[in-house]
Structures are given as C-alpha cells and as structure tokens.
Scaffold this motif. Structure first.
Motif, PDB file in Angstrom:
ATOM      1  N   CYS A 242       0.837  -1.212   0.000  1.00 23.33           N
ATOM      2  CA  CYS A 242       0.000   0.000   0.000  1.00 23.33           C
ATOM      3  C   CYS A 242       0.870   1.259   0.000  1.00 23.33           C
ATOM      4  N   HIS A 243       1.920   1.254   0.788  1.00 21.95           N
ATOM      5  CA  HIS A 243       2.822   2.409   0.825  1.00 21.95           C
ATOM      6  C   HIS A 243       3.469   2.623  -0.548  1.00 21.95           C
ATOM      7  N   TYR A 244       3.901   1.528  -1.184  1.00 29.41           N
ATOM      8  CA  TYR A 244       4.494   1.649  -2.513  1.00 29.41           C
ATOM      9  C   TYR A 244       3.455   2.100  -3.539  1.00 29.41           C
ATOM     10  N   ALA A 245       2.221   1.626  -3.401  1.00 26.52           N
ATOM     11  CA  ALA A 245       1.165   2.039  -4.331  1.00 26.52           C
ATOM     12  C   ALA A 245       0.891   3.534  -4.210  1.00 26.52           C
ATOM     13  N   ILE A 246       0.894   4.050  -3.000  1.00 24.28           N
ATOM     14  CA  ILE A 246       0.694   5.489  -2.812  1.00 24.28           C
ATOM     15  C   ILE A 246       1.840   6.269  -3.449  1.00 24.28           C
ATOM     16  N   GLN A 247       3.032   5.710  -3.397  1.00 22.64           N
ATOM     17  CA  GLN A 247       4.198   6.380  -3.967  1.00 22.64           C
ATOM     18  C   GLN A 247       4.248   6.264  -5.492  1.00 22.64           C
ATOM     19  N   TYR A 248       3.961   5.076  -6.024  1.00 20.96           N
ATOM     20  CA  TYR A 248       4.166   4.808  -7.451  1.00 20.96           C
ATOM     21  C   TYR A 248       2.883   4.606  -8.246  1.00 20.96           C
ATOM     22  N   GLY A 249       1.744   4.520  -7.565  1.00 19.17           N
ATOM     23  CA  GLY A 249       0.471   4.300  -8.251  1.00 19.17           C
ATOM     24  C   GLY A 249      -0.021   2.870  -8.157  1.00 19.17           C
ATOM     25  N   ILE A 250       0.902   1.906  -8.133  1.00 15.75           N
ATOM     26  CA  ILE A 250       0.509   0.497  -8.107  1.00 15.75           C
ATOM     27  C   ILE A 250       1.603  -0.312  -7.441  1.00 15.75           C
ATOM     28  N   ALA A 251       1.204  -1.380  -6.752  1.00 13.00           N
ATOM     29  CA  ALA A 251       2.149  -2.324  -6.163  1.00 13.00           C
ATOM     30  C   ALA A 251       1.479  -3.688  -6.073  1.00 13.00           C
ATOM     31  N   PHE A 252       2.304  -4.737  -6.084  1.00 20.37           N
ATOM     32  CA  PHE A 252       1.808  -6.107  -6.125  1.00 20.37           C
ATOM     33  C   PHE A 252       2.300  -6.921  -4.939  1.00 20.37           C
ATOM     34  N   ASN A 253       1.443  -7.824  -4.476  1.00 16.02           N
ATOM     35  CA  ASN A 253       1.859  -8.916  -3.608  1.00 16.02           C
ATOM     36  C   ASN A 253       1.821 -10.171  -4.470  1.00 16.02           C
ATOM     37  N   VAL A 254       2.961 -10.824  -4.647  1.00 17.30           N
ATOM     38  CA  VAL A 254       3.005 -11.990  -5.523  1.00 17.30           C
ATOM     39  C   VAL A 254       2.143 -13.128  -4.963  1.00 17.30           C
TER      40      VAL A 254
ATOM     41  N   LEU B  40      -8.710   2.007 -15.296  1.00 13.43           N
ATOM     42  CA  LEU B  40      -9.610   2.895 -14.569  1.00 13.43           C
ATOM     43  C   LEU B  40      -8.922   3.480 -13.337  1.00 13.43           C
ATOM     44  N   CYS B  41      -8.174   2.644 -12.619  1.00 11.45           N
ATOM     45  CA  CYS B  41      -7.409   3.155 -11.477  1.00 11.45           C
ATOM     46  C   CYS B  41      -6.411   4.218 -11.935  1.00 11.45           C
ATOM     47  N   ARG B  42      -5.757   3.941 -13.052  1.00 10.69           N
ATOM     48  CA  ARG B  42      -4.746   4.883 -13.570  1.00 10.69           C
ATOM     49  C   ARG B  42      -5.392   6.190 -14.008  1.00 10.69           C
TER      50      ARG B  42
ATOM     51  N   HIS C 124      -0.943 -14.585 -14.752  1.00 12.17           N
ATOM     52  CA  HIS C 124      -0.544 -13.651 -13.698  1.00 12.17           C
ATOM     53  C   HIS C 124       0.470 -12.632 -14.219  1.00 12.17           C
ATOM     54  N   CYS C 125       1.433 -13.091 -14.993  1.00 18.71           N
ATOM     55  CA  CYS C 125       2.456 -12.169 -15.503  1.00 18.71           C
ATOM     56  C   CYS C 125       1.851 -11.110 -16.417  1.00 18.71           C
ATOM     57  N   ASN C 126       0.772 -11.446 -17.098  1.00 18.15           N
ATOM     58  CA  ASN C 126       0.104 -10.446 -17.933  1.00 18.15           C
ATOM     59  C   ASN C 126      -0.359  -9.252 -17.109  1.00 18.15           C
ATOM     60  N   THR C 127      -0.757  -9.491 -15.858  1.00 16.50           N
ATOM     61  CA  THR C 127      -1.192  -8.385 -14.998  1.00 16.50           C
ATOM     62  C   THR C 127      -0.028  -7.442 -14.727  1.00 16.50           C
ATOM     63  N   TYR C 128       1.150  -7.991 -14.489  1.00 15.43           N
ATOM     64  CA  TYR C 128       2.348  -7.175 -14.275  1.00 15.43           C
ATOM     65  C   TYR C 128       2.748  -6.438 -15.559  1.00 15.43           C
ATOM     66  N   ARG C 129       2.650  -7.128 -16.685  1.00  8.38           N
ATOM     67  CA  ARG C 129       3.011  -6.499 -17.958  1.00  8.38           C
ATOM     68  C   ARG C 129       2.105  -5.304 -18.243  1.00  8.38           C
ATOM     69  N   LEU C 130       0.826  -5.454 -17.949  1.00  9.90           N
ATOM     70  CA  LEU C 130      -0.110  -4.337 -18.134  1.00  9.90           C
ATOM     71  C   LEU C 130       0.246  -3.166 -17.228  1.00  9.90           C
ATOM     72  N   ALA C 131       0.570  -3.472 -15.976  1.00 13.26           N
ATOM     73  CA  ALA C 131       0.944  -2.402 -15.047  1.00 13.26           C
ATOM     74  C   ALA C 131       2.159  -1.645 -15.556  1.00 13.26           C
ATOM     75  N   ASP C 132       3.121  -2.374 -16.105  1.00 13.37           N
ATOM     76  CA  ASP C 132       4.305  -1.727 -16.658  1.00 13.37           C
ATOM     77  C   ASP C 132       3.935  -0.782 -17.797  1.00 13.37           C
ATOM     78  N   GLN C 133       3.041  -1.231 -18.687  1.00 15.65           N
ATOM     79  CA  GLN C 133       2.614  -0.410 -19.810  1.00 15.65           C
ATOM     80  C   GLN C 133       1.846   0.822 -19.343  1.00 15.65           C
ATOM     81  N   LEU C 134       0.999   0.655 -18.357  1.00 17.91           N
ATOM     82  CA  LEU C 134       0.107   1.745 -17.938  1.00 17.91           C
ATOM     83  C   LEU C 134       0.782   2.775 -17.026  1.00 17.91           C
ATOM     84  N   TYR C 135       1.684   2.302 -16.184  1.00 20.40           N
ATOM     85  CA  TYR C 135       2.227   3.166 -15.128  1.00 20.40           C
ATOM     86  C   TYR C 135       3.656   3.614 -15.353  1.00 20.40           C
ATOM     87  N   PHE C 136       4.422   2.858 -16.140  1.00 27.35           N
ATOM     88  CA  PHE C 136       5.848   3.151 -16.214  1.00 27.35           C
ATOM     89  C   PHE C 136       6.318   3.275 -17.661  1.00 27.35           C
TER      90      PHE C 136
END
Length: 279
Positions: free
Chosen positions: A81-93, A240-242, A267-279
């Motif tokens: 949650c702290h990382y999400a507030i800082q970067y927009g998104i964070a994951f628990n594997v 939508l979150c972004r 599962h990795c597709n979720t991370y790949r999407l986050a990379d595209q949307l946020y970074f």
C-alpha cells in the motif's frame, strides 16, 4: 505453490523487473491484525489451538510456519500500500486470502491480507474511502463479512455463482456468473458495473484481487475465460485506477490450471499491463 517462485523469476527473465523492484516484508504485528480479526480467533490461531473442524475448514495442516507465512503475506500487502501510494501500483506476488473472516479460516486463507491492509489505511487515516475489487472466481466471503457494516469500505465480488464457498456472504455488490461464462459476456458485465462503481464510491484507494482461476483451463473455476480475456479484465481495472489517479494494491489470488505455465502467464500479464500503464 510453485507459482509464487515462478512469477518473479519470469518477470526478471523478461527484463520487466529487476531485484530492486522486489521487497521482502516482515510479519504483521498483532495490533494491526486485531483491527480486522477477533481476538479469540487470533489468539487461538497464534497459539496453534484451532479445533480439528476449524483446521479442516482452513484446508491446511496448522503449523507455526503457516501462521508466520500468513502474517508475512499480510505485511506484504500493507507495505505494498505504501508503494502504491508512492508509485500508483504495487503487487503482492501472493495474497488474496479473501476467504478468511473475522473469526474463521477457510479455503487456504487464515488471515485476510487485503482486509487487514484496508483497515490499516483507514486506521492510519491514509485513506477515507476504499474499494475492494475481487475478481477471483470464488466469492470473497471473508472480506464481505469483515466489512458488512463498514461505510468506508465498499466490497465488490464478481465470481462463479455455483462454486465455493457454497454459503455466500453478502458483499456490497455481488455478481454471480453462470457456469461456462466466456470472454465477451464476462467483460460486458464487468464494464457495465465498474466505472459506475468508481463514480459512486469515489475511492481514494483500491484493492484488486486478480485471481486467474477464471480461465477455461482452471480445474476449480467453472468459468471459461481465455488468457486474452483475463488480460482484458485486468486492463479494465488497472486503466480505470490509472485514469482516476487512485493508487491500487494487487494481490494475485487463485489459479489452479493443470499446466503451471497457464497460471504463471496469466498472472504475468497483470504485471506487464501495469508496466505499460504506469511506467
């Protein structure tokens, strides 16, 4: 269990992340656990004193290592949650332990990581309105029970209706899908409800449970999404979150396909999407 090792290994292999993007959490403290779980239940869980019936319901042989693992998962979601507030998104594997109620363990869930983290944010006044989007194939019954009287947490569960848990709790919004629901119908229903939910709840923090047991290949799911359909589901939520600039913490939830790579790739597709949307 193997997926928890393979997901970060695959992401590192692809160059999507590096070791500096990973963090290893400690164990959540008792005072934070007790914001969510009843003291009697926690004391008996901590002391390895659950009844045989409670242990059967949990799905796991009870051990100190298991309790420590659950505490570490919950702390990982809090730190996320702290990382999400800082970067927009964070994951628990791991995480997505949504069957754990305030005073019970169930379905491989002993402590409810996203519920614990939501109460942590509210208690610390780091959020005022929380939206929990649970798209695991199984209803988030523990999360629903924990927040049944909480005006500052809105619980949304979209799941296979005729599936575990067979005794459902009442979320703020439940959508039970019929057996065999495929991509087009699933995505149309999700789109119909998702954006109006953001308008209604106006969350300043989102928890997303992105279980991949919605796949047609899943042996426990009873839905029929393709891997692409699962990816489009994630894109709807994360986009939508972004666009609303709402931090989101993602826990991975379930996945029980026979081929481990079907699980890992989804599962990795979720991370790949986050990379595209946020970074």
């Amino acid at each position: 269990m193997l997926k928890y090792e393979l997901i970060p290994e695959q992401l590192i292999y692809e160059g999507l992340i590096h070791n500096g993007n990973l963090f290893s959490p400690g164990m959540v403290s008792e005072d934070i656990i007790l914001l969510t779980h009843q003291r009697d239940y926690w004391d008996r869980l901590r002391d390895l004193d659950l009844s045989p019936a409670e242990i059967r319901r949990s799905g796991f042989p009870l051990s100190q290592a298991l309790v420590d693992r659950e505490r570490q998962i919950a702390q990982g979601t809090i730190e996320g949650c702290h990382y999400a507030i800082q970067y927009g998104i964070a994951f628990n594997v791991a995480g997505g332990t949504h069957h754990a109620g305030s005073n019970w363990a169930e379905g491989f869930c002993l402590l409810n990581d996203q519920a614990i983290a939501a109460n942590y944010l509210l208690h610390r006044k780091m959020a005022r309105s929380v939206l929990i989007i649970d798209l695991d194939v199984h209803q988030g019954n523990g999360t629903a029970e924990i927040f049944k009287s909480a005006p500052d947490v809105f619980t949304f569960s979209m799941h296979a209706e005729k599936n575990f848990p067979f005794r459902k709790e009442q979320s703020d919004l439940d959508i039970g899908l019929v057996v065999g629901t495929e991509d087009e119908e699933y995505l149309e229903i999700l789109e119909r409800y998702l954006e109006p939910l953001f308008d209604k709840v106006r969350p300043d923090f989102v928890f997303y449970l992105s279980g991949v047991d919605v796949l047609a290949t899943d042996k426990l799911g009873h839905l029929a999404l393709s891997r692409q359909g699962c990816k489009m589901r994630d894109q709807m939520v994360l986009s939508l979150c972004r666009s609303r600039n709402v931090p989101v913490q993602v826990s991975m939830g379930g996945g029980y396909s026979n081929r481990i790579m079907d699980i890992v790739e989804a599962h990795c597709n979720t991370y790949r999407l986050a990379d595209q949307l946020y970074f």
